[in-house]
Design an enzyme around this catalytic site. Structure first.
Site, PDB file in Angstrom:
ATOM      1  N   ILE A  63       2.138   4.769   0.925  1.00 40.17           N
ATOM      2  CA  ILE A  63       2.201   5.395   2.246  1.00 40.17           C
ATOM      3  C   ILE A  63       1.388   6.696   2.287  1.00 40.17           C
ATOM      4  O   ILE A  63       0.954   7.118   3.363  1.00 40.17           O
ATOM      5  CB  ILE A  63       3.682   5.623   2.636  1.00 40.17           C
ATOM      6  CG1 ILE A  63       3.861   5.635   4.137  1.00 40.17           C
ATOM      7  CG2 ILE A  63       4.262   6.862   1.977  1.00 40.17           C
ATOM      8  CD1 ILE A  63       5.318   5.494   4.571  1.00 40.17           C
ATOM      9  N   GLU A 123       8.908   9.882  -8.766  1.00 40.17           N
ATOM     10  CA  GLU A 123       9.699  10.246  -7.583  1.00 40.17           C
ATOM     11  C   GLU A 123      10.672   9.146  -7.202  1.00 40.17           C
ATOM     12  O   GLU A 123      11.794   9.420  -6.779  1.00 40.17           O
ATOM     13  CB  GLU A 123       8.781  10.503  -6.383  1.00 40.17           C
ATOM     14  CG  GLU A 123       7.978  11.779  -6.470  1.00 40.17           C
ATOM     15  CD  GLU A 123       6.973  11.895  -5.321  1.00 40.17           C
ATOM     16  OE1 GLU A 123       7.115  11.180  -4.309  1.00 40.17           O
ATOM     17  OE2 GLU A 123       6.036  12.693  -5.467  1.00 40.17           O
ATOM     18  N   VAL A 124      10.221   7.898  -7.305  1.00 39.73           N
ATOM     19  CA  VAL A 124      11.057   6.763  -6.881  1.00 39.73           C
ATOM     20  C   VAL A 124      11.513   6.015  -8.132  1.00 39.73           C
ATOM     21  O   VAL A 124      10.679   5.511  -8.899  1.00 39.73           O
ATOM     22  CB  VAL A 124      10.284   5.827  -5.924  1.00 39.73           C
ATOM     23  CG1 VAL A 124      11.159   4.654  -5.519  1.00 39.73           C
ATOM     24  CG2 VAL A 124       9.796   6.591  -4.690  1.00 39.73           C
ATOM     25  N   HIS A 177       7.356   1.155 -10.901  1.00 35.61           N
ATOM     26  CA  HIS A 177       6.189   0.749 -10.113  1.00 35.61           C
ATOM     27  C   HIS A 177       4.922   1.134 -10.828  1.00 35.61           C
ATOM     28  O   HIS A 177       4.857   2.158 -11.520  1.00 35.61           O
ATOM     29  CB  HIS A 177       6.222   1.361  -8.709  1.00 35.61           C
ATOM     30  CG  HIS A 177       6.422   2.843  -8.691  1.00 35.61           C
ATOM     31  ND1 HIS A 177       7.665   3.416  -8.892  1.00 35.61           N
ATOM     32  CD2 HIS A 177       5.561   3.866  -8.523  1.00 35.61           C
ATOM     33  CE1 HIS A 177       7.547   4.738  -8.835  1.00 35.61           C
ATOM     34  NE2 HIS A 177       6.278   5.028  -8.622  1.00 35.61           N
ATOM     35  N   ARG A 234       0.832  -1.207   0.000  1.00 37.46           N
ATOM     36  CA  ARG A 234       0.000   0.000   0.000  1.00 37.46           C
ATOM     37  C   ARG A 234       0.865   1.255   0.000  1.00 37.46           C
ATOM     38  O   ARG A 234       1.884   1.311   0.694  1.00 37.46           O
ATOM     39  CB  ARG A 234      -0.947   0.003   1.205  1.00 37.46           C
ATOM     40  CG  ARG A 234      -1.950  -1.124   1.128  1.00 37.46           C
ATOM     41  CD  ARG A 234      -3.107  -0.994   2.085  1.00 37.46           C
ATOM     42  NE  ARG A 234      -3.864  -2.248   2.098  1.00 37.46           N
ATOM     43  CZ  ARG A 234      -4.790  -2.579   1.209  1.00 37.46           C
ATOM     44  NH1 ARG A 234      -5.123  -1.728   0.243  1.00 37.46           N
ATOM     45  NH2 ARG A 234      -5.392  -3.760   1.258  1.00 37.46           N
ATOM     46  N   HIS A 253       0.967   2.052 -10.205  1.00 32.59           N
ATOM     47  CA  HIS A 253      -0.018   2.472  -9.210  1.00 32.59           C
ATOM     48  C   HIS A 253      -1.363   1.829  -9.553  1.00 32.59           C
ATOM     49  O   HIS A 253      -1.823   1.931 -10.694  1.00 32.59           O
ATOM     50  CB  HIS A 253      -0.230   3.987  -9.253  1.00 32.59           C
ATOM     51  CG  HIS A 253       0.960   4.811  -8.857  1.00 32.59           C
ATOM     52  ND1 HIS A 253       1.073   5.432  -7.638  1.00 32.59           N
ATOM     53  CD2 HIS A 253       2.083   5.143  -9.543  1.00 32.59           C
ATOM     54  CE1 HIS A 253       2.207   6.110  -7.581  1.00 32.59           C
ATOM     55  NE2 HIS A 253       2.845   5.953  -8.730  1.00 32.59           N
ATOM     56  N   ASN A 297       4.306   6.361 -13.767  1.00 31.33           N
ATOM     57  CA  ASN A 297       4.971   7.632 -14.019  1.00 31.33           C
ATOM     58  C   ASN A 297       6.393   7.348 -14.475  1.00 31.33           C
ATOM     59  O   ASN A 297       7.074   6.510 -13.881  1.00 31.33           O
ATOM     60  CB  ASN A 297       4.977   8.481 -12.740  1.00 31.33           C
ATOM     61  CG  ASN A 297       3.579   8.857 -12.288  1.00 31.33           C
ATOM     62  OD1 ASN A 297       2.714   9.138 -13.115  1.00 31.33           O
ATOM     63  ND2 ASN A 297       3.341   8.841 -10.986  1.00 31.33           N
TER      64      ASN A 297
HETATM   65  P1  AMP Z   1       5.914   8.093  -8.256  1.00 33.50           P
HETATM   66  O1  AMP Z   1       5.627   9.561  -8.217  1.00 33.50           O
HETATM   67  O2  AMP Z   1       5.171   7.395  -9.367  1.00 33.50           O
HETATM   68  O3  AMP Z   1       7.391   7.787  -8.241  1.00 33.50           O
HETATM   69  O4  AMP Z   1       5.267   7.506  -6.924  1.00 33.50           O
HETATM   70  C1  AMP Z   1       5.991   7.184  -5.791  1.00 33.50           C
HETATM   71  C2  AMP Z   1       4.975   6.773  -4.745  1.00 33.50           C
HETATM   72  O5  AMP Z   1       5.658   6.078  -3.716  1.00 33.50           O
HETATM   73  C3  AMP Z   1       4.227   7.933  -4.075  1.00 33.50           C
HETATM   74  O6  AMP Z   1       2.817   7.778  -4.285  1.00 33.50           O
HETATM   75  C4  AMP Z   1       4.622   7.803  -2.599  1.00 33.50           C
HETATM   76  O7  AMP Z   1       3.574   8.123  -1.729  1.00 33.50           O
HETATM   77  C5  AMP Z   1       5.010   6.343  -2.496  1.00 33.50           C
HETATM   78  N1  AMP Z   1       5.956   5.998  -1.436  1.00 33.50           N
HETATM   79  C6  AMP Z   1       7.131   6.605  -1.144  1.00 33.50           C
HETATM   80  N2  AMP Z   1       7.747   5.982  -0.117  1.00 33.50           N
HETATM   81  C7  AMP Z   1       6.941   4.941   0.239  1.00 33.50           C
HETATM   82  C8  AMP Z   1       7.015   3.926   1.226  1.00 33.50           C
HETATM   83  N3  AMP Z   1       8.054   3.843   2.076  1.00 33.50           N
HETATM   84  N4  AMP Z   1       6.018   3.024   1.311  1.00 33.50           N
HETATM   85  C9  AMP Z   1       4.960   3.101   0.474  1.00 33.50           C
HETATM   86  N5  AMP Z   1       4.824   4.036  -0.485  1.00 33.50           N
HETATM   87  C10 AMP Z   1       5.798   4.954  -0.598  1.00 33.50           C
END
Ligand code: AMP
Length: 116
Positions: free
Chosen positions: A32, A96-97, A101, A30, A103, A88
């Site tokens: 965060i 961001e990460v 991944h 899920r 969503h 994304n």
């Molecule tokens: P993106 O902008 O597509 O890279 O989305 C990154 C997503 O990772 C965001 O929706 C964040 O809320 C989520 N996120 C970041 N750190 C964590 C974490 N430790 N556990 C779960 N979700 C996370």
């Protein structure tokens, strides 16, 4: 070399997460900071930085990510009403990460995809 992201640490079990599914290729947990009643992230266990970095060899894991999204949507009870899956990619995509991944979002009407 891939960057060791928070998602790689979650996959390894070094960082806690609300994991809802796991198999040999993918892990789902899920988000965060959920943007909808259901907001699950589905990630490959082997890190791929972005969708722009995939190659033909990644087809099995990419297919698994989508199939697991559909299964989890059914399990969450959002398949009938409908849902959205989103990836994304890099800067303009708002990523961001940098661990690929997907969503899975649902549980309320999500509106149109983008504002004009
Ligand atoms: P993106 O902008 O597509 O890279 O989305 C990154 C997503 O990772 C965001 O929706 C964040 O809320 C989520 N996120 C970041 N750190 C964590 C974490 N430790 N556990 C779960 N979700 C996370």
């Amino acid at each position: 070399m891939t960057i060791d992201t928070i998602f790689a640490r979650i996959v390894r079990g070094d960082v806690p997460a609300d994991i809802v599914y796991r198999d040999d290729l993918v892990t789902a947990f899920r988000d965060i900071r959920p943007l909808a009643p259901t907001h699950i992230l589905i990630v490959p266990n082997e890190a791929i930085p972005t969708l722009a970095d995939v190659s033909a060899g990644h087809e099995p894991v990419l297919g698994r990510m989508l199939r697991v999204a559909a299964d989890l949507a059914a399990r969450e009870g959002i398949a009938q009403g409908g849902y959205r899956v989103m990836i994304n990619c890099r800067d303009h995509g708002g990523q961001e990460v940098y661990h690929l991944h997907l969503h899975l979002l649902g549980g309320r009407p999500l509106g149109r995809m983008l504002g004009r």
